[in-house]
Design a protein around this motif. Structure first.
Motif, short mmCIF file in Angstrom:
data_model
loop_
_atom_site.label_atom_id
_atom_site.label_comp_id
_atom_site.label_asym_id
_atom_site.label_seq_id
_atom_site.Cartn_x
_atom_site.Cartn_y
_atom_site.Cartn_z
N LEU A 1 -7.93 4.40 3.65
CA LEU A 1 -8.41 5.17 4.80
C LEU A 1 -9.92 5.04 4.94
N PRO B 1 0.24 5.17 -3.90
CA PRO B 1 -0.40 6.37 -3.33
C PRO B 1 -1.89 6.49 -3.66
N ASN C 1 2.07 11.39 12.34
CA ASN C 1 3.01 10.75 11.42
C ASN C 1 4.34 10.48 12.14
N HIS D 1 -4.13 4.96 -1.04
CA HIS D 1 -4.11 5.44 0.34
C HIS D 1 -5.48 5.98 0.77
N LEU E 1 -2.84 4.67 9.33
CA LEU E 1 -2.26 4.97 8.02
C LEU E 1 -1.12 5.97 8.14
N LEU F 1 0.81 -1.20 0.00
CA LEU F 1 0.00 0.00 0.00
C LEU F 1 0.85 1.26 0.00
N ARG F 2 2.00 1.22 0.70
CA ARG F 2 2.87 2.40 0.73
C ARG F 2 3.33 2.79 -0.66
N MET G 1 1.74 6.55 5.09
CA MET G 1 0.81 6.72 3.97
C MET G 1 0.32 8.15 3.99
N ASN G 2 0.58 8.85 2.92
CA ASN G 2 0.31 10.28 2.86
C ASN G 2 -1.12 10.54 2.41
N VAL G 3 -1.99 10.81 3.37
CA VAL G 3 -3.37 11.18 3.09
C VAL G 3 -3.65 12.51 3.77
#
Length: 363
Positions: A15, A8, A262, A11, A46, A4-5, A51-53
């Motif tokens: 979520l 993108p 994070n 992500h 996440l 998943l990482r 994981m950038n959300v």
């Protein structure tokens, strides 16, 4: 997680899926603010997995506006008259929680591990977003303030949800069994008055827009709250917050809290984490002791007293109070008195404590 990482685009859906599963589990268990808690935990999961959300700023502003309307809906004029009639009680309890947070913040400041007034603002018991916004203007590290504020809010929210769930479960009778998912879904989708619901939606959007362009501390909560109080108490129309709108607000608030955790912030705060946790737990315990005094001397119901003195964010406590068998008006009145007290006295208090610590170090 490693797959998943590297994707993108997945992500956001991840979520949503984690939030839906966690929220459904909490709601089926009858946990107050289950959707808020589920989305918050999904965001933490996440975010700590790199994981950038991001929660879009307009969505978060709308969420804050809805929660402010939810808070205002509990503050009828009868409640405000109660505050005016019992002002020594409300001011005394608000001051006690604020003083406890200031003393713990000063203890953290003396350790030298946090710059400037970071510790004071990090533990200030107001709305977390407003505290973060104000902190930067008074020499605090906003990253550490955000870490401390949202860690405290997350801990208090989780503990308060658990306490509310246990208290409701103990006091529940057979006719108050948690309804099935079909009944809950019908309740969430029901709109009692389409006109009032439509006007409330217009107010939410207008207040969210004003809160973003009129940048002053606490604005995203204060502006919609004032407008909602006026509509609910001075106009022929009443606030009505449909289930889907509440769900959007709970999700935005939960993600806004959880996604701040994070790894970068955690690594930055790792050295001070043990002391921060001690201070947060001490603040929670002090709030519990104050709640005990409120129960004993004022005859307030246990869960109402606990939520009223809980040192969490006023917005997240509002969600829990509305979903629990408590005097929501009393809870929100106490939370808002403390919120305004922090807005008025917080800058002066932080400046005085920093000057006091500086003079002691120089001596």
């Amino acid at each position: 997680m490693s797959f998943l990482r590297q994707q993108p685009r997945l992500h956001g859906p991840a979520l949503l899926l984690c939030s839906a599963l966690a929220s459904a589990a909490f709601l089926l268990m009858g946990v107050p603010a289950g959707m808020l808690l589920g989305c918050m935990l999904a965001g933490v999961l996440l975010a700590t997995q790199d994981m950038n959300v991001q929660v879009p700023a307009p969505l978060f502003a709308i969420g804050q506006s809805v929660i402010a309307c939810l808070m205002a809906h509990s503050l009828h004029f009868e409640v405000l008259q109660r505050v005016a009639g019992e002002w020594p009680l409300f001011l005394g309890l608000a001051f006690a929680v604020m003083a406890a947070s200031a003393l713990l913040g000063y203890w953290l400041m003396r350790s030298g591990l946090l710059p400037g007034s970071t510790a004071i603002w990090g533990l200030a018991p107001g709305a977390a977003s407003a505290m973060v916004l104000m902190a930067g203007d008074f020499g605090a590290d906003t990253r550490l303030v955000a870490f401390m504020q949202y860690l405290r809010v997350a801990m208090v929210t989780a503990i308060a949800s658990l306490v509310a769930h246990l208290a409701t479960g103990v006091a529940a009778s057979p006719e108050h069994v948690v309804p099935g998912w079909d009944v809950q879904l019908a309740h969430w989708l029901h709109i009692q008055n389409p006109l009032h619901a439509g006007l409330t939606l217009v107010l939410v959007l207008l207040a969210a827009w004003l809160g973003r362009i009129l940048t002053f501390p606490g604005g995203p909560l204060l502006i919609p709250m004032v407008l909602a109080l006026a509509m609910d108490n001075l106009s022929p129309w009443k606030l009505e917050l449909p289930g889907p709108l509440l769900a959007l607000a709970y999700a935005a608030l939960g993600w806004g809290i959880g996604l701040r955790f994070n790894r970068e912030i955690l690594e930055h705060a790792w050295r001070v984490l043990p002391r921060v946790l001690i201070a947060i737990f001490a603040l929670i315990v002090l709030g519990l002791l104050i709640a005990g005094g409120l129960m004993f001397f004022a005859g307030v119901a246990p869960l109402t007293a606990y939520l009223a003195t809980s040192p969490g964010g006023a917005d997240s406590v509002a969600v829990i109070a509305v979903g629990s068998a408590v005097d929501a008006g009393f809870v929100m009145a106490m939370q808002m008195v403390r919120f305004f007290m922090v807005l008025l006295l917080g800058p002066r208090l932080s400046r005085w404590l920093v000057q006091r610590l500086t003079s002691r170090s120089a001596a």
